[in-house]
Design an enzyme around this catalytic site. Structure first.
Site, PDB file in Angstrom:
ATOM      1  CE  LYS A   3      -8.740  19.877   5.560  1.00 55.49           C
ATOM      2  NZ  LYS A   3      -8.922  18.581   6.034  1.00 55.49           N
ATOM      3  N   GLY A  53       0.334  -1.304  -0.310  1.00 53.56           N
ATOM      4  CA  GLY A  53      -0.533  -0.080  -0.076  1.00 53.56           C
ATOM      5  C   GLY A  53       1.042   1.233   0.056  1.00 53.56           C
ATOM      6  CB  VAL A  72      -2.641  -7.361  -2.365  1.00 58.80           C
ATOM      7  CG1 VAL A  72      -2.111  -8.535  -0.529  1.00 58.80           C
ATOM      8  CG2 VAL A  72      -0.987  -6.233  -2.012  1.00 58.80           C
ATOM      9  CG  ASN A 101       0.032   1.630  -3.845  1.00 59.25           C
ATOM     10  OD1 ASN A 101      -0.961   1.006  -3.180  1.00 59.25           O
ATOM     11  ND2 ASN A 101      -0.504   2.419  -5.253  1.00 59.25           N
ATOM     12  CE  LYS A 102      -6.679  -0.504  -4.835  1.00 58.30           C
ATOM     13  NZ  LYS A 102      -8.333  -0.408  -4.950  1.00 58.30           N
ATOM     14  CD  GLU A 140     -12.148  17.335   5.423  1.00 60.80           C
ATOM     15  OE1 GLU A 140     -11.977  18.436   5.997  1.00 60.80           O
ATOM     16  OE2 GLU A 140     -12.329  16.553   4.853  1.00 60.80           O
ATOM     17  CG  ASP A 172      -7.318   3.550   6.618  1.00 60.59           C
ATOM     18  OD1 ASP A 172      -8.044   4.651   7.320  1.00 60.59           O
ATOM     19  OD2 ASP A 172      -6.606   4.310   5.694  1.00 60.59           O
ATOM     20  N   GLY A 201      -0.437   4.483   0.208  1.00 62.46           N
ATOM     21  CA  GLY A 201      -1.026   5.683   1.329  1.00 62.46           C
ATOM     22  C   GLY A 201      -0.355   6.213   2.087  1.00 62.46           C
ATOM     23  CE1 TYR A 202      -1.789  12.370   3.208  1.00 65.00           C
ATOM     24  CE2 TYR A 202      -3.567  10.674   3.424  1.00 65.00           C
ATOM     25  CZ  TYR A 202      -3.363  11.599   2.476  1.00 65.00           C
ATOM     26  OH  TYR A 202      -3.602  13.129   2.543  1.00 65.00           O
TER      27      TYR A 202
END
Length: 405
Positions: free
Chosen positions: A379, A10, A81, A37-38, A171, A301, A12-13
């Site tokens: 932000k 992955g 994966v 990663n995909k 948001e 996550d 991501g972050y």
């Protein structure tokens, strides 16, 4: 002597931060690092609400993985994966390709959680990745472009329903509220033809936020035409809209645009590993290792980290994931170099800021409540800081948000 194989799943972050720190701490002769990663890009998950609403182009929200990693130290594989064999220490990819590991970092991100609500998977959109975000934006554009060309206009065609008034839902609905007047002007549609409805099962919008901040957010959005249905459960999603329930009263709301933003779970791959989990999130140890799985670290996550002070899990936010990455990398480096003193992960939460559009927001930063333009500026500072940590000043200058007011 065989070099240890470190595999990160992955980008991501959590995954990208782990990889960036691994490549800094380990030499080419000390380990083989592989990132899988995909997609061949990393995307800013916290910007997806803007991409979905069409207020930010999707290319602004993503960056090539190979622009973030050192290709001399990290092998990048674009693949999906499909399974993880913990006993054999193998990752199974699409087309039955196998990758062996000595140390594994699972950072596979989140999936939409529908809580078993009938019809959501089939008939609602979800803000879960770049492609689903683009799909929502294109659907909105098509709906507005088509409306005036129809002699018979279907009931609810211009009703936009957002399921969930949590962080993502608010948001997204804020971005929609900002964009709808522009779409109406572009396609000659009266603003009062369009309804924006936000449905939340909890007794308040933005559960967990300060009541003063919640009141500000709801008031600001209502001024822009958003209707809130709080304490209202979505019972079913159909091709015609949604069926909701409140105080034992059911109601059907017609809509051609239902966006589900009310829940996430970890990757379904977690269930295949046999590691104990709750909604595909694993309660990791203090060093971010998975229980009973040798050499396996979990970040982002898919991980569950308990706050000792509240005895509740930390929320699965980008802020937490980005702080987990360096700790996971440090601990893997320590183990590879023969050490045993592993670092304990403890989030250093600076605060939380929720966007209400490009020029408005609410938040708590360093214990101080922020409203309006000052919160909006903060932000953007948060977003820019993430870019800097991922790709340094070059990425910040290329993708950063500098329109503070």
């Amino acid at each position: 002597m065989r070099k240890p194989k470190v595999v990160v799943l992955g980008a991501g972050y959590g995954g990208i931060m782990t990889t960036i720190h691994l490549q800094k701490q380990l030499g080419v002769n000390e380990a083989e690092i592989t990132l899988i990663n995909k997609n061949d890009y990393h995307y800013e998950t916290t910007w997806l609400h803007e991409v979905s609403a069409g207020t930010l182009h999707h290319d602004r929200a993503r960056v090539s993985v190979t622009d973030l990693i050192n290709k001399n130290k990290v092998t990048f594989m674009k693949n999906t994966v499909t399974d993880i064999n913990i006993e054999q220490k193998k990752v199974i990819l699409k087309n039955n390709q196998e990758v062996e590991y000595d140390y594994l970092v699972i950072a596979l991100g989140y999936e939409s959680e529908t809580f078993g609500i009938k019809g959501l998977k089939e008939h609602a959109f979800s803000i879960s990745n770049i492609n689903t975000a683009r799909q929502i934006r294109e659907h909105l554009d098509y709906t507005f472009a088509t409306y005036n060309n129809l002699e018979e206009k279907p009931e609810g065609m211009m009703t936009i329903i957002v399921g969930g008034a949590g962080f993502t839902g608010i948001e997204f609905v804020a971005e929609i509220a900002n964009r709808v007047p522009k779409l109406c002007k572009e396609f000659d549609i009266p603003r009062d033809t369009v309804r924006i409805i936000c449905v939340e099962a909890a007794p308040t919008a933005l559960p967990g936020f300060d009541p003063q901040l919640i009141e500000y957010a709801v008031t600001q959005l209502e001024r822009k035409g958003v209707e809130f249905k709080i304490g209202t459960m979505i019972k079913e999603c159909t091709p015609e809209g949604i069926i909701v329930s409140k105080d034992d009263q059911t109601e059907e709301i017609k809509s051609k645009t239902v966006v589900w933003a009310a829940g996430v779970r970890g990757s379904h791959i977690i269930e295949k590993t046999g590691i104990e989990n709750n909604r595909c999130r694993v309660k990791v140890g203090p060093d971010l290792r998975a229980p009973g799985a040798e050499g396996v670290f979990i970040v982002g996550d898919c991980s569950l980290v308990i706050n000792d002070e509240t005895d509740k899990p930390y929320p699965p936010t980008a802020q937490v994931a980005m702080q987990q990455g360096p700790v996971a990398a440090k601990n893997i480096t320590t183990l590879i170099k023969g050490g045993t003193d592993l670092q304990t992960f403890k989030p250093d939460l600076k605060g939380t800021v929720c966007s209400l559009g490009h020029d408005d927001a609410i938040g708590v930063v360093f214990g101080r409540k922020l409203f309006g333009t000052s919160a909006s500026a903060m932000k953007k500072v948060v977003d820019n800081r993430a870019l800097f940590l991922e790709g340094g000043p070059g990425l910040l200058l290329k993708k950063g948000k500098f329109n503070f007011f």
